[in-house]
Design a protein around this motif. Structure first.
Motif, PDB file in Angstrom:
ATOM      1  N   ASN A 192       0.779  -0.709  -0.376  1.00  0.00           N
ATOM      2  CA  ASN A 192       0.415  -0.375  -0.409  1.00  0.00           C
ATOM      3  C   ASN A 192       0.717   1.193  -0.098  1.00  0.00           C
ATOM      4  O   ASN A 192       0.390   2.000  -1.151  1.00  0.00           O
ATOM      5  CB  ASN A 192      -0.992   0.094   1.428  1.00  0.00           C
ATOM      6  CG  ASN A 192      -2.297  -1.236   1.494  1.00  0.00           C
ATOM      7  OD1 ASN A 192      -2.095  -1.059  -0.174  1.00  0.00           O
ATOM      8  ND2 ASN A 192      -2.613  -1.222   2.447  1.00  0.00           N
ATOM      9  N   THR A 225       2.569   1.967  -3.062  1.00  0.00           N
ATOM     10  CA  THR A 225       1.480   2.071  -4.191  1.00  0.00           C
ATOM     11  C   THR A 225       1.219   3.316  -4.615  1.00  0.00           C
ATOM     12  O   THR A 225       1.479   4.308  -5.785  1.00  0.00           O
ATOM     13  CB  THR A 225       0.195   1.260  -4.456  1.00  0.00           C
ATOM     14  OG1 THR A 225       1.030   0.117  -4.043  1.00  0.00           O
ATOM     15  CG2 THR A 225      -0.239   1.499  -5.719  1.00  0.00           C
ATOM     16  N   ARG A 240      -6.611   2.090  -7.868  1.00  0.00           N
ATOM     17  CA  ARG A 240      -7.778   2.197  -7.819  1.00  0.00           C
ATOM     18  C   ARG A 240      -8.040   2.961  -6.113  1.00  0.00           C
ATOM     19  O   ARG A 240      -7.940   4.330  -5.756  1.00  0.00           O
ATOM     20  CB  ARG A 240      -9.455   2.148  -7.898  1.00  0.00           C
ATOM     21  CG  ARG A 240      -9.668   2.503  -9.373  1.00  0.00           C
ATOM     22  CD  ARG A 240     -11.436   1.937  -9.250  1.00  0.00           C
ATOM     23  NE  ARG A 240     -11.624   0.113  -9.290  1.00  0.00           N
ATOM     24  CZ  ARG A 240     -11.190  -1.196  -9.655  1.00  0.00           C
ATOM     25  NH1 ARG A 240     -10.999  -0.465 -11.121  1.00  0.00           N
ATOM     26  NH2 ARG A 240     -11.278  -2.281  -9.359  1.00  0.00           N
ATOM     27  N   TRP A 241      -7.587   2.117  -4.948  1.00  0.00           N
ATOM     28  CA  TRP A 241      -7.260   2.436  -3.686  1.00  0.00           C
ATOM     29  C   TRP A 241      -6.178   3.512  -3.693  1.00  0.00           C
ATOM     30  O   TRP A 241      -6.119   4.327  -2.822  1.00  0.00           O
ATOM     31  CB  TRP A 241      -7.274   0.472  -2.933  1.00  0.00           C
ATOM     32  CG  TRP A 241      -7.100   1.690  -1.539  1.00  0.00           C
ATOM     33  CD1 TRP A 241      -8.170   1.700  -0.631  1.00  0.00           C
ATOM     34  CD2 TRP A 241      -5.479   1.575  -1.108  1.00  0.00           C
ATOM     35  NE1 TRP A 241      -7.007   1.752   0.684  1.00  0.00           N
ATOM     36  CE2 TRP A 241      -5.793   2.354   0.808  1.00  0.00           C
ATOM     37  CE3 TRP A 241      -4.271   1.727  -1.466  1.00  0.00           C
ATOM     38  CZ2 TRP A 241      -5.204   1.920   1.225  1.00  0.00           C
ATOM     39  CZ3 TRP A 241      -3.574   1.712  -0.500  1.00  0.00           C
ATOM     40  CH2 TRP A 241      -3.641   2.120   0.794  1.00  0.00           C
ATOM     41  N   ASP A 284      -5.996  -3.774 -11.125  1.00  0.00           N
ATOM     42  CA  ASP A 284      -7.115  -2.240 -11.078  1.00  0.00           C
ATOM     43  C   ASP A 284      -7.598  -2.241  -9.569  1.00  0.00           C
ATOM     44  O   ASP A 284      -7.253  -1.049  -9.595  1.00  0.00           O
ATOM     45  CB  ASP A 284      -8.484  -2.532 -11.829  1.00  0.00           C
ATOM     46  CG  ASP A 284      -7.609  -2.743 -13.244  1.00  0.00           C
ATOM     47  OD1 ASP A 284      -6.921  -2.551 -13.482  1.00  0.00           O
ATOM     48  OD2 ASP A 284      -8.849  -3.322 -13.986  1.00  0.00           O
ATOM     49  N   SER A 285      -7.879  -3.247  -8.915  1.00  0.00           N
ATOM     50  CA  SER A 285      -8.083  -2.411  -6.891  1.00  0.00           C
ATOM     51  C   SER A 285      -7.277  -1.958  -6.576  1.00  0.00           C
ATOM     52  O   SER A 285      -7.657  -0.690  -5.524  1.00  0.00           O
ATOM     53  CB  SER A 285      -9.333  -3.853  -6.251  1.00  0.00           C
ATOM     54  OG  SER A 285     -10.112  -4.134  -6.990  1.00  0.00           O
ATOM     55  N   GLN A 286      -5.968  -2.422  -6.733  1.00  0.00           N
ATOM     56  CA  GLN A 286      -5.569  -1.781  -5.996  1.00  0.00           C
ATOM     57  C   GLN A 286      -5.160  -0.400  -6.342  1.00  0.00           C
ATOM     58  O   GLN A 286      -4.481   0.052  -5.512  1.00  0.00           O
ATOM     59  CB  GLN A 286      -3.842  -2.549  -5.570  1.00  0.00           C
ATOM     60  CG  GLN A 286      -2.669  -2.589  -4.493  1.00  0.00           C
ATOM     61  CD  GLN A 286      -2.917  -1.907  -4.209  1.00  0.00           C
ATOM     62  OE1 GLN A 286      -3.786  -3.289  -3.226  1.00  0.00           O
ATOM     63  NE2 GLN A 286      -2.227  -1.350  -3.062  1.00  0.00           N
ATOM     64  N   GLN A 330      -5.216  -9.207 -13.637  1.00  0.00           N
ATOM     65  CA  GLN A 330      -5.600  -7.816 -13.776  1.00  0.00           C
ATOM     66  C   GLN A 330      -6.629  -7.060 -13.103  1.00  0.00           C
ATOM     67  O   GLN A 330      -6.667  -5.264 -12.507  1.00  0.00           O
ATOM     68  CB  GLN A 330      -6.125  -7.363 -14.829  1.00  0.00           C
ATOM     69  CG  GLN A 330      -6.088  -5.656 -15.257  1.00  0.00           C
ATOM     70  CD  GLN A 330      -4.784  -5.597 -15.961  1.00  0.00           C
ATOM     71  OE1 GLN A 330      -3.671  -5.480 -16.706  1.00  0.00           O
ATOM     72  NE2 GLN A 330      -4.376  -4.322 -15.281  1.00  0.00           N
ATOM     73  N   LYS A 331      -7.692  -7.281 -12.110  1.00  0.00           N
ATOM     74  CA  LYS A 331      -8.495  -6.832 -11.538  1.00  0.00           C
ATOM     75  C   LYS A 331      -8.062  -6.166  -9.764  1.00  0.00           C
ATOM     76  O   LYS A 331      -8.719  -5.668  -9.207  1.00  0.00           O
ATOM     77  CB  LYS A 331     -10.317  -8.295 -11.733  1.00  0.00           C
ATOM     78  CG  LYS A 331     -11.138  -7.475 -10.678  1.00  0.00           C
ATOM     79  CD  LYS A 331     -12.047  -8.502 -10.849  1.00  0.00           C
ATOM     80  CE  LYS A 331     -13.441  -8.261 -10.289  1.00  0.00           C
ATOM     81  NZ  LYS A 331     -14.424  -8.951  -9.589  1.00  0.00           N
ATOM     82  N   LYS A 332      -7.522  -7.577  -9.545  1.00  0.00           N
ATOM     83  CA  LYS A 332      -6.714  -7.053  -7.974  1.00  0.00           C
ATOM     84  C   LYS A 332      -6.148  -5.963  -8.717  1.00  0.00           C
ATOM     85  O   LYS A 332      -5.976  -5.354  -7.335  1.00  0.00           O
ATOM     86  CB  LYS A 332      -6.217  -8.319  -7.815  1.00  0.00           C
ATOM     87  CG  LYS A 332      -5.959  -7.891  -6.482  1.00  0.00           C
ATOM     88  CD  LYS A 332      -5.231  -9.381  -5.800  1.00  0.00           C
ATOM     89  CE  LYS A 332      -4.787  -9.746  -4.898  1.00  0.00           C
ATOM     90  NZ  LYS A 332      -4.026 -10.932  -4.267  1.00  0.00           N
TER      91      LYS A 332
END
Length: 189
Positions: free
Chosen positions: A94, A97, A143-144, A139-141, A135-137
């Motif tokens: 986190n 990122t 966005r957060w 993308d979520s990371q 890719q979905k995970k």
């Protein structure tokens, strides 16, 4: 983040970057704001900046390489250790990122779009792929991280402005940290 020029683009990028900083205050300001975003977010998230450069010429003088652009470097042994083991904690990921996206987020907040940061995003993308993110995970990371980074940048806009001014004036890392410490009250943390 440290941004590197790959292949044989070092000399031409050095020339273009030097011209850009010399004739365009807008270009120079964008780079300064981008790096101030990285510096501020890193410090606020507990990662100590160890240095920064704002031009390719400055990076050449400090690093002795044509393949280094403007960037902010950090002291983060925990992150490097976790990456080398192939297991990065959620907290570390986190932080990384948010720091990686801080320059782009800063540009977006100030100018409405980002011109720099492709190397930051590519580095982040490679890290997430190496950690097995779908890719979905991923993308979520992202966005957060973008939402949290923008929230922090908005909350500390005055500090970022003062930090960018100090960085533009070539102040030391210690002086930049003093600015952050002296402009952010205990209630802001």
């Amino acid at each position: 983040m440290e941004e590197k020029v790959f292949s044989n683009g070092g000399v031409s990028f050095l020339v273009l970057d030097t011209i850009g900083h010399s004739i365009s205050q807008k270009y120079h300001n964008r780079v300064v704001q981008h790096e101030a975003g990285h510096f501020l977010i890193a410090y606020l998230l507990g990662i100590l900046p160890r240095g920064y450069t704002l031009t390719s010429l400055e990076a050449l003088k400090k690093e002795g390489s044509l393949n280094v652009q403007a960037g902010t470097a950090f002291v983060d042994f925990e992150f490097l250790e976790e990456v080398s083991k192939g297991k990065v904690s959620a907290t570390t990921l986190n932080r990384f990122t948010c720091i990686a996206l801080a320059g782009v987020a800063t540009e977006y907040l100030i100018f409405g779009y980002a011109e720099g940061g492709l190397a930051d995003i590519n580095t982040l993308d490679r890290l997430l792929k190496s950690l097995g993110f779908t890719q979905k995970k991923a993308d979520s990371q992202l966005r957060w991280a973008v939402l949290n980074t923008i929230l922090i940048l908005r909350r500390h806009e005055k500090t970022r402005v003062m930090l960018a001014d100090a960085m533009s004036a070539g102040r030391s890392v210690g002086a930049c940290i003093d600015i952050i410490e002296n402009t952010i009250g205990d209630a802001d943390l």
